[in-house]
Design a protein around this motif. Structure first.
Motif, PDB file in Angstrom:
ATOM      1  N   GLU A 108       0.816  -1.206   0.000  1.00 20.78           N
ATOM      2  CA  GLU A 108       0.000   0.000   0.000  1.00 20.78           C
ATOM      3  C   GLU A 108       0.859   1.270   0.000  1.00 20.78           C
ATOM      4  O   GLU A 108       0.476   2.290  -0.595  1.00 20.78           O
ATOM      5  CB  GLU A 108      -0.933   0.008   1.222  1.00 20.78           C
ATOM      6  CG  GLU A 108      -1.998  -1.065   1.213  1.00 20.78           C
ATOM      7  CD  GLU A 108      -1.534  -2.405   1.792  1.00 20.78           C
ATOM      8  OE1 GLU A 108      -2.397  -3.290   1.981  1.00 20.78           O
ATOM      9  OE2 GLU A 108      -0.315  -2.553   2.054  1.00 20.78           O
ATOM     10  N   SER A 110       0.685   6.410  -6.872  1.00 22.66           N
ATOM     11  CA  SER A 110      -0.578   7.122  -7.125  1.00 22.66           C
ATOM     12  C   SER A 110      -0.366   8.630  -7.073  1.00 22.66           C
ATOM     13  O   SER A 110      -1.030   9.379  -7.813  1.00 22.66           O
ATOM     14  CB  SER A 110      -1.646   6.694  -6.115  1.00 22.66           C
ATOM     15  OG  SER A 110      -1.380   7.212  -4.817  1.00 22.66           O
ATOM     16  N   ARG A 111       0.542   9.076  -6.226  1.00 24.74           N
ATOM     17  CA  ARG A 111       0.845  10.511  -6.180  1.00 24.74           C
ATOM     18  C   ARG A 111       1.525  10.970  -7.470  1.00 24.74           C
ATOM     19  O   ARG A 111       1.325  12.103  -7.926  1.00 24.74           O
ATOM     20  CB  ARG A 111       1.699  10.835  -4.951  1.00 24.74           C
ATOM     21  CG  ARG A 111       0.902  10.777  -3.643  1.00 24.74           C
ATOM     22  CD  ARG A 111       1.716  11.177  -2.448  1.00 24.74           C
ATOM     23  NE  ARG A 111       2.554  10.103  -1.955  1.00 24.74           N
ATOM     24  CZ  ARG A 111       2.134   9.138  -1.133  1.00 24.74           C
ATOM     25  NH1 ARG A 111       0.858   9.102  -0.746  1.00 24.74           N
ATOM     26  NH2 ARG A 111       2.961   8.197  -0.708  1.00 24.74           N
ATOM     27  N   VAL A 153       2.500   1.601  -3.652  1.00 25.61           N
ATOM     28  CA  VAL A 153       1.489   1.995  -4.622  1.00 25.61           C
ATOM     29  C   VAL A 153       0.950   3.385  -4.296  1.00 25.61           C
ATOM     30  O   VAL A 153       0.619   4.165  -5.210  1.00 25.61           O
ATOM     31  CB  VAL A 153       0.358   0.949  -4.673  1.00 25.61           C
ATOM     32  CG1 VAL A 153      -0.802   1.429  -5.544  1.00 25.61           C
ATOM     33  CG2 VAL A 153       0.896  -0.373  -5.207  1.00 25.61           C
ATOM     34  N   GLY A 154       0.897   3.715  -3.029  1.00 22.73           N
ATOM     35  CA  GLY A 154       0.451   5.057  -2.649  1.00 22.73           C
ATOM     36  C   GLY A 154       1.358   6.130  -3.239  1.00 22.73           C
ATOM     37  O   GLY A 154       0.877   7.169  -3.718  1.00 22.73           O
ATOM     38  N   HIS A 214      -4.728  -2.796  -5.815  1.00 21.17           N
ATOM     39  CA  HIS A 214      -5.822  -2.266  -6.625  1.00 21.17           C
ATOM     40  C   HIS A 214      -6.817  -1.492  -5.763  1.00 21.17           C
ATOM     41  O   HIS A 214      -7.502  -0.581  -6.252  1.00 21.17           O
ATOM     42  CB  HIS A 214      -6.519  -3.415  -7.349  1.00 21.17           C
ATOM     43  CG  HIS A 214      -7.433  -2.998  -8.451  1.00 21.17           C
ATOM     44  ND1 HIS A 214      -6.982  -2.391  -9.605  1.00 21.17           N
ATOM     45  CD2 HIS A 214      -8.792  -3.103  -8.582  1.00 21.17           C
ATOM     46  CE1 HIS A 214      -8.017  -2.143 -10.411  1.00 21.17           C
ATOM     47  NE2 HIS A 214      -9.119  -2.568  -9.808  1.00 21.17           N
ATOM     48  N   HIS A 215      -6.875  -1.839  -4.498  1.00 24.69           N
ATOM     49  CA  HIS A 215      -7.759  -1.129  -3.566  1.00 24.69           C
ATOM     50  C   HIS A 215      -7.239   0.276  -3.280  1.00 24.69           C
ATOM     51  O   HIS A 215      -8.020   1.199  -3.019  1.00 24.69           O
ATOM     52  CB  HIS A 215      -7.887  -1.926  -2.263  1.00 24.69           C
ATOM     53  CG  HIS A 215      -8.844  -1.338  -1.276  1.00 24.69           C
ATOM     54  ND1 HIS A 215     -10.218  -1.368  -1.451  1.00 24.69           N
ATOM     55  CD2 HIS A 215      -8.628  -0.679  -0.101  1.00 24.69           C
ATOM     56  CE1 HIS A 215     -10.806  -0.768  -0.436  1.00 24.69           C
ATOM     57  NE2 HIS A 215      -9.870  -0.339   0.398  1.00 24.69           N
ATOM     58  N   VAL A 216      -5.903   0.447  -3.336  1.00 19.39           N
ATOM     59  CA  VAL A 216      -5.286   1.749  -3.093  1.00 19.39           C
ATOM     60  C   VAL A 216      -5.426   2.653  -4.315  1.00 19.39           C
ATOM     61  O   VAL A 216      -5.767   3.837  -4.210  1.00 19.39           O
ATOM     62  CB  VAL A 216      -3.790   1.588  -2.738  1.00 19.39           C
ATOM     63  CG1 VAL A 216      -3.104   2.945  -2.603  1.00 19.39           C
ATOM     64  CG2 VAL A 216      -3.638   0.787  -1.453  1.00 19.39           C
ATOM     65  N   HIS A 217      -5.146   2.085  -5.485  1.00 24.00           N
ATOM     66  CA  HIS A 217      -5.244   2.818  -6.747  1.00 24.00           C
ATOM     67  C   HIS A 217      -5.430   1.804  -7.865  1.00 24.00           C
ATOM     68  O   HIS A 217      -4.812   0.740  -7.841  1.00 24.00           O
ATOM     69  CB  HIS A 217      -3.975   3.641  -6.998  1.00 24.00           C
ATOM     70  CG  HIS A 217      -4.073   4.546  -8.188  1.00 24.00           C
ATOM     71  ND1 HIS A 217      -3.888   4.093  -9.486  1.00 24.00           N
ATOM     72  CD2 HIS A 217      -4.339   5.873  -8.282  1.00 24.00           C
ATOM     73  CE1 HIS A 217      -4.032   5.116 -10.321  1.00 24.00           C
ATOM     74  NE2 HIS A 217      -4.309   6.195  -9.626  1.00 24.00           N
ATOM     75  N   PRO A 218      -6.268   2.101  -8.859  1.00 18.89           N
ATOM     76  CA  PRO A 218      -6.463   1.139  -9.946  1.00 18.89           C
ATOM     77  C   PRO A 218      -5.147   0.725 -10.591  1.00 18.89           C
ATOM     78  O   PRO A 218      -4.324   1.577 -10.953  1.00 18.89           O
ATOM     79  CB  PRO A 218      -7.339   1.915 -10.936  1.00 18.89           C
ATOM     80  CG  PRO A 218      -8.086   2.889 -10.088  1.00 18.89           C
ATOM     81  CD  PRO A 218      -7.121   3.293  -9.012  1.00 18.89           C
ATOM     82  N   VAL A 246       0.808   9.764 -10.356  1.00 18.56           N
ATOM     83  CA  VAL A 246      -0.289   9.896 -11.311  1.00 18.56           C
ATOM     84  C   VAL A 246      -0.936  11.265 -11.165  1.00 18.56           C
ATOM     85  O   VAL A 246      -1.170  11.982 -12.157  1.00 18.56           O
ATOM     86  CB  VAL A 246      -1.336   8.780 -11.115  1.00 18.56           C
ATOM     87  CG1 VAL A 246      -2.542   9.020 -12.029  1.00 18.56           C
ATOM     88  CG2 VAL A 246      -0.736   7.412 -11.392  1.00 18.56           C
ATOM     89  N   VAL A 247      -1.225  11.656  -9.931  1.00 19.94           N
ATOM     90  CA  VAL A 247      -1.843  12.957  -9.667  1.00 19.94           C
ATOM     91  C   VAL A 247      -0.961  14.091 -10.192  1.00 19.94           C
ATOM     92  O   VAL A 247      -1.456  15.084 -10.751  1.00 19.94           O
ATOM     93  CB  VAL A 247      -2.101  13.134  -8.158  1.00 19.94           C
ATOM     94  CG1 VAL A 247      -2.589  14.541  -7.855  1.00 19.94           C
ATOM     95  CG2 VAL A 247      -3.117  12.102  -7.667  1.00 19.94           C
TER      96      VAL A 247
END
Length: 328
Positions: A130, A137-138, A133-134, A162-166, A140-141
């Protein structure tokens, strides 16, 4: 070639794995030859190129970035973090700060502002998935990457991530003689709408008939330390190729093409990325998407290469501990 979808992009069914242009299989080709392979791939319609920070310890990204830059906007470019070269050694490190440093290096090496897909090359088991992947995900943002991928993970780890980010894609070794994804992760990808990118789809040369065992491999070739390529194991594995050769002769194609065609029939979400240093092999591989196999042929190939008939694990024991995939 037929189209497949990855991260919302419609791409050719077969991509190009760029690793062996700089890494892993002994002496890499010259920069000129490697460039010819990349440019020829574009000419043949390839639009999906896969590299990693690890490959050549940055040199592969630099090569790919330099050669593909003029066509960058027309191509789907993927790279990987979480496993890099540090002081000449391969290091798995999934800490957010490390991933942040790696993406900046990758963007510079690849001469681009954004990557279409960025994989966590290996899950660092000392860091919760998590957390890694977290951090992705940042990115991506922030617009540094468009989509997140994972490599060599189990179905359970995939669902947590996948629960954290697709997750857009999972990349794992998959071929006739490496069927581990069929245990769980292949179906999980299908169920979640995730592309499955198959690396080493030709069994690191074994399924093409080009590489028989480790005896004549040069120093620096990682297959020299892989159990399946040791002479005793390889001799047993070679016995499986006679049926593959017979069917390829019947279908007027090569063993490599037949092996890739079998993979493409395993699901519309499956995207093989064979690598090569030879233009003739590149052309051969890309033509595999034109081969249609019927149900009887698919069943026969699957039976010939049942996992219990393969001699030797795919990785040495120490490397096996580093991956998270389900294993037979």
């Amino acid at each position: 070639m037929a189209l497949r979808t990855i991260a919302g992009h419609s791409l050719q069914a077969i991509g190009l794995g760029c690793m062996n242009l700089s890494h892993a299989y002994g002496h890499p080709p010259s920069a000129e030859q490697a460039s010819r392979v990349l440019l020829s791939a574009i000419d043949m319609g390839v639009d999906h190129f896969d590299t990693a920070a690890l490959y050549g310890f940055g040199n592969n990204e630099k090569l790919v970035g330099q050669v593909l830059k003029p066509k960058r906007q027309q191509l789907f470019l993927a790279s990987k973090c979480g496993m890099t070269g540090v002081d000449g050694k391969r290091v798995i490190d999934g800490r957010p700060a490390t991933l942040r440093n790696t993406i900046e290096q990758s963007l510079a090496h690849l001469q681009t502002d954004v990557l279409d897909l960025y994989y966590l090359h290996r899950w660092d088991k000392t860091v919760p998935i998590e957390d890694s992947v977290g951090e992705l995900s940042r990115m991506v943002v922030e617009g540094k990457i468009k989509a997140i991928g994972l490599s060599e993970v189990s179905a359970d780890t995939l669902r947590k991530a996948h629960h954290v980010h697709p997750i857009a894609a999972v990349q794992t070794e998959y071929s006739l003689w490496t069927r581990n994804p069929e245990i769980a992760v292949l179906k999980t990808c299908h169920d979640l709408g995730i592309a499955f990118v198959a690396f080493s789809p030709l069994g690191r040369g074994f399924l093409s008939g080009q590489v028989k065992d480790a005896t004549n491999l040069v120093d620096g070739d990682i297959r020299k330390g892989m159990p399946r390529f040791q002479p005793e194991q390889a001799k047993l594995n070679q016995q499986l190729l006679s049926s593959l050769a017979a069917m390829s002769l019947e279908l007027n194609c090569t063993m490599a093409q037949l092996s890739l065609a079998w993979l493409l029939h395993q699901g519309q979400h499956v995207i093989p990325i064979p690598g090569t240093t030879q233009l003739s092999h590149l052309s051969e591989n890309m033509a595999a998407s034109q081969i249609h196999l019927n149900a009887d042929q698919l069943t026969l190939l699957a039976k010939i290469f049942e996992p219990n008939k393969i001699s030797g694990p795919r990785y040495p024991a120490a490397t096996q501990l580093e991956i998270d995939t389900e294993e037979f």
